[in-house]
Design a protein around this motif. Structure first.
Motif, short mmCIF file in Angstrom:
data_model
loop_
_atom_site.label_atom_id
_atom_site.label_comp_id
_atom_site.label_asym_id
_atom_site.label_seq_id
_atom_site.Cartn_x
_atom_site.Cartn_y
_atom_site.Cartn_z
N LEU A 1 -19.44 41.07 -5.18
CA LEU A 1 -20.00 41.50 -3.91
C LEU A 1 -19.52 40.67 -2.74
CD1 LEU A 1 -23.72 42.33 -4.77
CD2 LEU A 1 -21.88 43.92 -4.23
N TYR A 2 -19.07 39.44 -3.00
CA TYR A 2 -18.65 38.54 -1.92
C TYR A 2 -17.17 38.65 -1.60
CZ TYR A 2 -23.27 36.51 -2.30
OH TYR A 2 -24.63 36.33 -2.30
N GLN A 3 -16.46 39.54 -2.26
CA GLN A 3 -15.03 39.73 -2.02
C GLN A 3 -14.79 41.17 -1.56
OE1 GLN A 3 -12.84 37.22 -2.30
NE2 GLN A 3 -14.55 35.91 -2.87
N PRO A 4 -13.72 41.42 -0.80
CA PRO A 4 -13.39 42.81 -0.46
C PRO A 4 -13.11 43.60 -1.74
CG PRO A 4 -12.13 41.27 0.89
CD PRO A 4 -12.82 40.46 -0.17
N TRP A 5 -13.55 44.83 -1.76
CA TRP A 5 -13.32 45.67 -2.93
C TRP A 5 -11.90 46.21 -2.90
CZ3 TRP A 5 -18.21 49.14 -3.79
CH2 TRP A 5 -19.30 48.30 -4.09
N PRO A 6 -11.23 46.20 -4.03
CA PRO A 6 -9.86 46.73 -4.07
C PRO A 6 -9.87 48.25 -3.91
CG PRO A 6 -10.61 46.11 -6.27
CD PRO A 6 -11.67 45.68 -5.32
N GLY B 1 -11.70 53.42 -3.15
CA GLY B 1 -11.09 54.74 -2.98
C GLY B 1 -11.76 55.82 -3.82
N PRO B 2 -11.89 55.61 -5.13
CA PRO B 2 -12.59 56.62 -5.94
C PRO B 2 -14.05 56.82 -5.54
CG PRO B 2 -11.24 55.25 -7.34
CD PRO B 2 -11.20 54.64 -5.98
N LEU B 3 -14.72 55.77 -5.07
CA LEU B 3 -16.10 55.93 -4.61
C LEU B 3 -16.15 56.86 -3.39
CD1 LEU B 3 -17.58 52.34 -4.98
CD2 LEU B 3 -18.15 54.38 -6.33
N GLY C 1 -23.19 43.34 5.17
CA GLY C 1 -21.87 42.81 4.84
C GLY C 1 -21.48 41.61 5.68
N ALA C 2 -21.82 41.66 6.98
CA ALA C 2 -21.41 40.58 7.88
C ALA C 2 -22.29 39.34 7.76
CB ALA C 2 -21.43 41.07 9.32
N HIS C 3 -23.58 39.53 7.52
CA HIS C 3 -24.50 38.39 7.58
C HIS C 3 -24.99 37.90 6.23
CE1 HIS C 3 -24.63 38.53 11.91
NE2 HIS C 3 -24.82 39.83 11.85
N VAL C 4 -24.88 38.73 5.19
CA VAL C 4 -25.38 38.32 3.88
C VAL C 4 -24.25 38.15 2.87
CG1 VAL C 4 -26.89 38.97 1.96
CG2 VAL C 4 -27.59 39.45 4.31
N LEU C 5 -23.32 39.12 2.84
CA LEU C 5 -22.30 39.11 1.80
C LEU C 5 -21.00 38.43 2.20
CD1 LEU C 5 -22.81 42.73 0.44
CD2 LEU C 5 -23.70 40.60 -0.50
N SER C 6 -20.88 38.02 3.45
CA SER C 6 -19.65 37.38 3.92
C SER C 6 -19.88 35.88 4.10
CB SER C 6 -19.19 37.98 5.25
OG SER C 6 -18.85 39.33 5.08
#
Length: 185
Positions: A2-7, A12-14, A75-80
């Protein structure tokens, strides 16, 4: 994870699955149509017939906006762990050369998007003109980048392909020609 950008092979499939579900349900995805809905909810239909629409049929899409705002905040305040966007050193140097010292340190350039920046009349002019151009372009193109690039291309619509090509050409012109003219010293 969750803390990294998703490939691309995960995200894409999502996106494809979500688009398939929307197509099967007969729904169109896009953010600019939500602005029409917001204007209609706000009473713009009293002034122009364009905004006299059935708001109830578009409520589901307003949840997309709410989810985008919530997801962006999360994403900006919790997962980054780092509030900055990971951009190349070359891009940081070019932006800093144009006066954006916050490049590489903040998600949005504080030179345009901070309370201190709003005290400068030129910042207001730039944001106002940009907003008008984006609004006009969205209406003229019949949708926004997300609507055309995700929904329109998923439906194999030729106008969306033309619009997406135009978005890329416009982005290149803005980035390489206009941006240095506007912000260059």
């Amino acid at each position: 994870m969750l803390y990294q950008p998703w490939p691309w092979y995960v995200s894409g499939p999502l996106i494809a699955i979500i688009m398939a579900v929307l197509i099967l349900l007969g729904k169109k995805f896009g953010m600019s149509s939500n602005l029409e809905t917001f204007c209609s909810v706000g009473g713009a239909g009293k002034f122009t017939d364009y905004f006299k629409i059935d708001v109830k049929s578009k409520r589901w899409n307003l949840l997309v906006v709410l989810g985008s705002v919530f997801g962006g905040f999360l994403g900006a305040h919790v997962l980054s762990p780092n509030p900055a966007v990971d951009i190349t050193d070359e891009t940081v140097a070019k932006l800093q050369g144009l006066g954006f010292e916050s490049a590489g340190k903040a998600y949005l350039p504080t030179e345009l998007f901070s309370l201190e920046a709003l005290s400068q009349p030129m910042v207001w002019v730039i944001l106002l003109v940009a907003g008008i151009l984006v609004g006009f372009g969205t209406r003229y193109a019949g949708g926004c980048t997300s609507g055309h690039a995700i929904s329109g291309l998923s439906n194999l619509q030729r106008p969306s392909l033309i619009a997406v090509i135009g978005f890329f050409i416009g982005g290149l012109i803005m980035n390489h020609l206009l941006f240095p003219l506007i912000f260059g010293s």
